[in-house]
Enzyme design. Structure first.
Site, mmCIF file in Angstrom:
data_model
loop_
_atom_site.group_PDB
_atom_site.id
_atom_site.type_symbol
_atom_site.label_atom_id
_atom_site.label_comp_id
_atom_site.label_asym_id
_atom_site.label_seq_id
_atom_site.Cartn_x
_atom_site.Cartn_y
_atom_site.Cartn_z
ATOM 1 N N SER A 1 18.979 -3.757 -18.075
ATOM 2 C CA SER A 1 18.751 -2.407 -18.589
ATOM 3 C C SER A 1 17.586 -2.354 -19.580
ATOM 4 O O SER A 1 16.721 -1.480 -19.494
ATOM 5 C CB SER A 1 20.033 -1.869 -19.242
ATOM 6 O OG SER A 1 20.528 -2.771 -20.217
ATOM 7 N N GLN B 1 26.580 -2.371 -15.204
ATOM 8 C CA GLN B 1 27.786 -3.148 -15.483
ATOM 9 C C GLN B 1 28.888 -2.384 -16.217
ATOM 10 O O GLN B 1 30.068 -2.710 -16.040
ATOM 11 C CB GLN B 1 27.403 -4.415 -16.249
ATOM 12 C CG GLN B 1 26.543 -5.359 -15.417
ATOM 13 C CD GLN B 1 26.163 -6.627 -16.142
ATOM 14 O OE1 GLN B 1 26.905 -7.126 -16.982
ATOM 15 N NE2 GLN B 1 24.988 -7.152 -15.825
ATOM 16 N N VAL C 1 12.908 -17.404 -15.652
ATOM 17 C CA VAL C 1 12.046 -17.921 -16.713
ATOM 18 C C VAL C 1 12.426 -19.368 -16.991
ATOM 19 O O VAL C 1 13.553 -19.660 -17.391
ATOM 20 C CB VAL C 1 12.182 -17.070 -18.000
ATOM 21 C CG1 VAL C 1 11.291 -17.632 -19.104
ATOM 22 C CG2 VAL C 1 11.836 -15.615 -17.719
ATOM 23 N N CYS D 1 29.794 -5.565 -24.582
ATOM 24 C CA CYS D 1 30.805 -4.513 -24.488
ATOM 25 C C CYS D 1 32.159 -5.012 -24.988
ATOM 26 O O CYS D 1 33.068 -5.308 -24.209
ATOM 27 C CB CYS D 1 30.935 -3.982 -23.070
ATOM 28 S SG CYS D 1 31.871 -2.436 -23.019
ATOM 29 N N ALA E 1 24.445 1.389 -24.389
ATOM 30 C CA ALA E 1 24.110 2.456 -25.335
ATOM 31 C C ALA E 1 23.213 1.925 -26.457
ATOM 32 O O ALA E 1 22.293 2.617 -26.906
ATOM 33 C CB ALA E 1 25.385 3.055 -25.924
ATOM 34 N N CYS F 1 30.797 2.705 -27.549
ATOM 35 C CA CYS F 1 31.773 2.047 -26.695
ATOM 36 C C CYS F 1 32.787 3.092 -26.246
ATOM 37 O O CYS F 1 33.683 3.454 -27.019
ATOM 38 C CB CYS F 1 32.466 0.915 -27.448
ATOM 39 S SG CYS F 1 33.628 -0.008 -26.430
#
Length: 445
Positions: free
Chosen positions: A48, A78, A113, A196, A342, A374
């Site tokens: 994201s 997710q 990476v 989360c 968020a 949340c």
């Protein structure tokens, strides 16, 4: 021999094209080495934060000057997996091809990476390619460590155990919930930072609701074992959640850390963190595992990382503390806030401003307040919308008491937020609700 004016103009144009700094420079070298590419902005990670910043940087410096390094063919939203594990949404509906979310014109380097050298402004990818950059945005997320729990991940081959944190195991949660007959339903929270932090208990509330709906609740003993000393980090929402726990007869054990799963016997072993060395073994009919998590392997021991391995950035402006042309966003950073989508939204707006200032040799002037959110799903139609800042103080968008369970907040979580994610955040158009908060509170907040 004199060169005609037309010929002279053509030669001059050719010379200008050769000396002009291109957006992508390929330096062909001998000795079997791969060609070297250069980008003005190189983004590491296509989650994201990485995609959002790629979109923002495209508008800032042009698509041809931006590249994103990401090995995954699929990009997943997710936060939806909480609902997938409870049967309310599908895994398919949570994912889209990475090619469809990388901003058009931005170079997608489909590799992982391998090495970051901030002293030389270079990155080496898994296929041996070396890429140089002027500015680097690190958005590598975090790593799941199921293997740090004895018996995992092989225990997932047995019935009755799942995890909403992985695309490979989220449907196993739903299967375990559907096949539950009677006994203990156990939910864990590890002794590490997690993304989360509300998700481990959201699936507990949803499981409780599903069992009530299917007539199995009277035969179930629902247990939430968390390594934390609190149910939730923000007191206002923790108080509301404790009321739900009591009302629904859910058993919460604080400072219990899952260390082993014996899937053949359906046993979970927890260490009691306040009594080192002491363990308790719990039989389960259903077990939801939240795995230990940690920083990306490539950051550990790197000059960009702090002692724990997280990207070491200024918590206010998201600029690296020692390398001024390096920036960070999302789960891989050491920002002292919850790791959520968020939070990434709020960070993206601040980071956009920070990079603009740095590119113009100015001082970053917009500060990130630690905003994160949340949506605590408490049933199949209710949510407590927790929003807070660095100080774990509520930072609520709506002029109502958000610690109360609300149906409208469930629809926002299940229906509005995915739309905002795909069409707002990933396109660099959504930087969190900050600008709307004052409007909602009539300028009083």
């Amino acid at each position: 021999m004199a060169v005609s004016g037309l010929r002279r103009q053509h030669l001059l144009w050719m010379w200008v094209q050769r000396v002009r700094e291109p957006s992508v420079c390929r330096f062909h070298v001998t000795g079997g080495q791969q060609s070297k590419e250069h980008y003005k902005v190189l983004v590491l990670g296509g989650g994201s934060g990485g995609i959002a910043m790629s979109a923002r940087m495209k508008r800032k410096v042009g698509a041809e000057n931006v590249a994103v390094v990401e090995p995954s063919e699929m990009h997943y939203y997710q936060p939806l997996w909480t609902l997938v594990g409870a049967g309310a949404k599908s895994v398919k509906g949570s994912g889209r091809p990475t090619a469809s979310v990388v901003p058009s014109g931005v170079k997608w380097i489909k590799s992982h990476v391998q090495e970051i050298n901030p002293d030389k402004n270079t990155v080496r990818t898994g296929d041996g390619k070396e890429i140089s950059y002027k500015y680097l945005i690190v958005a590598l997320g975090l790593q799941l460590h199921y293997e740090k729990i004895k018996g995992l991940p092989e225990a997932f081959e047995h019935p009755g155990i799942g995890s909403n944190y992985s695309v490979q195991t989220v449907n196993k949660t739903w299967a375990a919930l559907q096949n539950f007959k009677e006994g203990n339903a156990v939910f864990s929270f590890p002794n590490t930072p997690v993304k989360c932090a509300g998700a481990p208990q959201k699936i507990m509330y949803l499981s409780d609701a599903y069992m009530r709906k299917t007539g199995k609740r009277s035969k179930a003993n629902i247990i939430y074992n968390t390594s934390l000393p609190v149910l939730f980090g923000v007191k206002k929402y923790a108080d509301a959640l404790w009321e739900i726990v009591k009302k629904r007869d859910l058993q919460v054990n604080l400072r219990h850390n899952l260390i082993e799963v014996r899937a053949d016997r359906r046993e979970a072993v927890f260490e009691k963190l306040d009594s080192p060395g002491e363990t308790v073994t719990v039989e389960y009919e259903m077990l939801h595992v939240t795995p230990p998590m940690g920083p990306p392997e490539v950051l550990k021991g790197n000059p960009l990382a702090d002692e724990a391995g997280w990207l070491d950035v200024d918590k206010n402006v998201l600029q690296h503390k020692r390398y001024p042309n390096v920036f960070g966003i999302g789960d891989c950073t050491n920002l002292p806030t919850s790791k959520t989508a968020a939070a990434v939204a709020g960070q993206s707006a601040v980071l956009d401003r920070t990079i603009s200032k740095v590119m113009k040799n100015g001082q970053p002037d917009k500060k990130y307040d630690g905003y994160t959110s949340c949506p605590l799903v408490t049933s199949y139609n209710t949510v407590i919308l927790a929003e807070f800042d660095y100080n774990l103080e509520p930072l609520e968008t709506f002029p109502i008491d958000q610690s109360k369970e609300r149906r409208i907040m469930y629809h926002m979580k299940a229906d509005l937020m995915p739309h905002l994610y795909w069409h707002g955040l990933l396109r660099g158009l959504w930087g969190g609700p900050g600008p709307y908060r004052k409007l909602m509170h009539l300028g009083m907040k």
